[in-house]
Design an enzyme around this catalytic site. Structure first.
Site, short mmCIF file in Angstrom:
data_model
loop_
_atom_site.label_atom_id
_atom_site.label_comp_id
_atom_site.label_asym_id
_atom_site.label_seq_id
_atom_site.Cartn_x
_atom_site.Cartn_y
_atom_site.Cartn_z
N GLU A 85 51.51 -71.16 -2.29
CA GLU A 85 51.18 -71.57 -0.71
C GLU A 85 50.93 -73.14 -0.36
OE1 GLU A 85 51.27 -69.61 2.05
OE2 GLU A 85 52.40 -68.29 0.59
N THR B 191 60.76 -70.25 -2.86
CA THR B 191 60.70 -70.71 -4.18
C THR B 191 62.16 -70.05 -5.03
OG1 THR B 191 58.63 -70.46 -4.31
CG2 THR B 191 59.47 -71.30 -6.36
N GLY C 138 56.41 -62.34 -6.41
CA GLY C 138 55.19 -61.37 -6.85
C GLY C 138 55.59 -60.25 -6.20
#
Ligand SMILES: Cc1cc2nc3c(=O)[nH]c(=O)nc-3n(C[C@H](O)[C@H](O)[C@H](O)COP(=O)(O)OP(=O)(O)OC[C@H]3O[C@@H](n4cnc5c(N)ncnc54)[C@H](O)[C@@H]3O)c2cc1C
Length: 676
Positions: A465, A155, A194
């Protein structure tokens, strides 16, 4: 405030159970020993000082304070688990799975977990994609939190789904035997990894390394996307290394304990050995060695998606437990004079004094049939996701063994199944958690109900995901393979009547789902073929034009799979009482999803208007059968109060006391008191 007795309405519900609750709990856990093991693990985790701190402890903190608490608390609890021998009740890995997943994730009172990506993605990625030497080098440091990793996967600010469009580059310099990494544009900034944020106040506790996925260039040629381990910070003072800009992307709808960040790389040099080289390699002179098989990278993806199904199942179990217990003790309105009244003395046992029923004279809202039609399909769907997950987990272990023996043939099919089940379970959970929240009226809107956190985690899982629509299209693409079409032609023969006498026949229902799946797939396939042959367009364009129907075909295929798993479980060895209630839930599950796609069942399974009348009557009967079992069914999920962390869902049903206690924790109340 808390009372020490159980709300009489819940006592009454629990007094009328037609099945063996413990047997059902064992069945869900995978056996008696598995239940005992899980309970021992839960008790051990809860015995760590500070693990559970009650409902709404951190609801009132700001973004920064919340994150700081989350890092400090996670590190303390994970650290305590790592250094102890856990009194022989299990391994730290098992405890971590519980704490990072949908089961005990809420226990710590956080919204997500700042170390989940490190343990759940960063380390598994090294294990799955690293050579033995790389695993030896990085794993121990990661496990002991000497380094903390984030996952700057595909991403970027300008790209997510389209992996080939990724802009981050890693160019090999054979003279220095290094890769030079760059995010050359604003849109190529890594966005969302994250565990990546830089926070001075908790410096030392956030990511020191990242797995960065970048386009690999060697000898002037682009070799596609590959994973690299990139050090982010100076290990002495934890400041970002030269060429690295790192930050927080801001507060999100949920997951605010897991610090999603951004990352800009400018001429960052890393050694050649930091390319994870289990599958593809770059030699010292820049020679590129392709992976032996492109399917090899499926393994980690499959595992992560299977784990997401398990988490969604647990989140939905929590939501249904909260809403069902609340609906049993919440009394509101009337149905007819005297409806729902009962002799309290008949349910009050000798262990507690005779007490009042709050709102006596009014009706338990669980008696409203509209309320049952909200909650019971959600309950049945939690079982549906559970059985689907159980099957795919077993398949994963089997296929993994085949892969280790060099046989990759079954991997693509499992990959597709895991894509479909991930999309279905996250979609179903997100939908029904919201239904459960709304079924609790105003109180469901409070943070102390736990619904907002559960909903946020399910909504997020629909995106990461593999965004769900994109996953459905992947399933559809697989189903459109022409060599599979023969199977879909041959198997689905409409077997007619759905009912055996007055009972909805599970085998006939399963066949109807099969007819719909095959009918949808065949029709999409023919549509694609004619768009290509008569419309003169290429396969990809035809896929886009047919994509709405293709998603429906993929959904029908996976729903048939889930119904099949549920039906198979009802036929397993168990006592008659448990089989009866599971059979009822299975019928309701099938009936609900049949009514959701009624048009398809009319077209492809020839459901008639007569069948429809019969189905609606059956719906009423199934809801009536489940009504007296509902509280017992959610009790069988065996979610203790420290796992639910909800003012509405506690086992004792004293919702008003718990709501009041949670409200008093608001800092605004302290403000009022201090002014007095
Ligand atoms: C809580 C959370 C945590 C995350 N953590 C991480 C992390 O740790 N590391 C990381 O790298 N990423 C992470 N992500 C990012 C996540 O993986 C991406 O958001 C996801 O892959 C979707 O990509 P996107 O946001 O670019 O959406 P897009 O791909 O832009 O999708 C937007 C819309 O376009 C549609 N669309 C896109 N392509 C197609 C197509 N081919 N056909 C039809 N429709 C299409 C989608 O269906 C969707 O409706 C996280 C996201 C969230 C919400």
């Amino acid at each position: 405030m808390g009372k020490s007795f159980v709300n009489p309405d819940l006592l009454k519900e629990r007094a009328s159970c037609s099945f063996n609750k413990e047997e059902l709990t064992n069945l869900l856990d995978g056996g008696k020993e598995a239940t005992e093991h899980r309970r021992a693990l839960e008790s051990y985790i809860l015995s760590i000082p500070g693990a559970f701190e009650g409902v709404s402890k951190y609801d009132h903190l700001g973004h920064k304070e919340f994150y700081e608490v989350a890092v400090a608390k996670s590190k303390k609890i994970m650290g305590a688990l790592q250094v102890s021998n856990m009194e022989g009740v299990g391994t730290p890995q098992e405890a971590f799975q519980m704490l990072f997943g949908g089961w005990m994730g809420s226990t710590l009172g956080l919204d997500g977990n700042p170390l989940a990506v490190h343990y759940g993605m960063f380390l598994p990625c090294i294990l799955g994609q690293g050579t033995p030497e790389q695993i030896v080098k990085w794993l121990h440091m990661g496990w002991t939190l000497e380094i903390i990793g984030c996952y700057a996967q595909v991403t970027e600010l300008g790209h997510g789904t389209f992996v080939r469009g990724l802009e981050t580059t890693a160019v090999y310099d054979p003279k220095a035997e290094e890769f030079i990494l760059n995010t050359p544009t604003l849109t190529s900034l890594k966005w969302w990894p994250g565990g990546c944020e830089f926070q001075v106040a908790v410096v030392g506790n956030t990511a020191t390394h990242a797995i960065v996925v970048a386009q690999l260039y060697t000898r002037g040629e682009c070799r596609g996307v590959h994973p690299f381990i990139v050090p982010l910070r100076n290990m002495d003072d934890h400041s970002p290394l030269s060429g690295i800009e790192i930050g927080d992307i801001g507060r999100r709808m949920a997951f605010n304990a897991a610090d999603n960040g951004f990352l800009r790389l400018t001429n960052v040099r890393i050694p050649r050995e930091n390319l994870l080289m289990k599958h593809a390699q770059v030699l010292q002179d820049g020679t590129y060695i392709r992976p032996a098989n492109s399917k090899l990278s499926y393994g980690t993806m499959v595992f992560v998606r299977v784990m997401i199904c398990r988490d969604m199942c647990n989140q939905l179990k929590k939501a249904v437990t909260i809403a069902t217990r609340y609906s049993a003790v919440r009394r509101q309105s009337e149905i007819s004079p005297g409806y729902g009244k009962y002799n309290i003395a008949s349910v009050n046992d000798i262990t507690q004094p005779e007490i009042d029923v709050p709102g006596a004279g009014e009706v338990q809202i669980l008696d409203f049939v509209t309320q049952q039609w909200k909650l019971f399909p959600a309950l049945a769907t939690a079982f549906g996701i559970h059985f689907g997950f159980q099957y795919v987990m077993e398949q994963y272990h089997q296929v993994n063994e085949h892969v280790n023996n060099g046989d990759l043939d079954t991997l693509p099919q499992l990959h597709i199944l895991s894509c479909g089940l991930k999309a279905q379970s996250t979609g179903d959970a997100q939908y029904f958690v919201e239904v459960c929240r709304m079924a609790c009226g105003g109180h469901g809107f409070l943070m102390s109900s736990q619904f907002p956190q559960i909903y946020g985690l399910c909504a997020a899982a629909s995106i990461y995901e593999g965004e769900n629509t994109v996953l459905w299209l992947q399933v559809a693409r697989y189903l459109m393979k022409s060599e599979l079409q023969q199977t879909f032609q041959a198997e689905a023969i409409n077997k007619g009547c759905l009912f055996q006498g007055q009972t909805l026949c599970l085998d006939a229902v399963l066949n109807a789902f099969l007819c719909v799946a095959h009918g949808r797939i065949r029709s999409s396939f023919h549509n694609l073929q004619s768009l290509i042959s008569q419309g003169g367009i290429c396969f990809e364009e035809a896929m886009n034009r047919s994509s709405v129907a293709l998603v429906s075909a993929a959904k029908a295929y996976i729903r048939h799979f889930s119904v099949a798993q549920f039906v198979a479980h009802v036929k397993n060895q168990m006592s008659q009482g448990t089989r009866n209630i599971l059979g009822t839930l299975c019928r309701l599950y099938s009936l609900f999803w049949m009514l959701e796609d009624l048009g398809d069942f009319i077209i492809y399974a020839h459901v008639s208007s007569e069948d429809l009348k019969h189905l609606e009557m059956t719906r009423g009967e199934l809801l009536r059968e489940i009504r007296p079992e509902a509280v017992n069914l959610v009790d069988a999920f065996d979610l203790r109060d420290e796992v639910l962390v909800s003012a509405l869902g506690a086992y004792d049903g004293n919702v008003y006391e718990h709501l009041y206690d949670a409200a008093l924790k608001s800092p605004l109340n302290h403000l009022i008191k201090s002014k007095l």
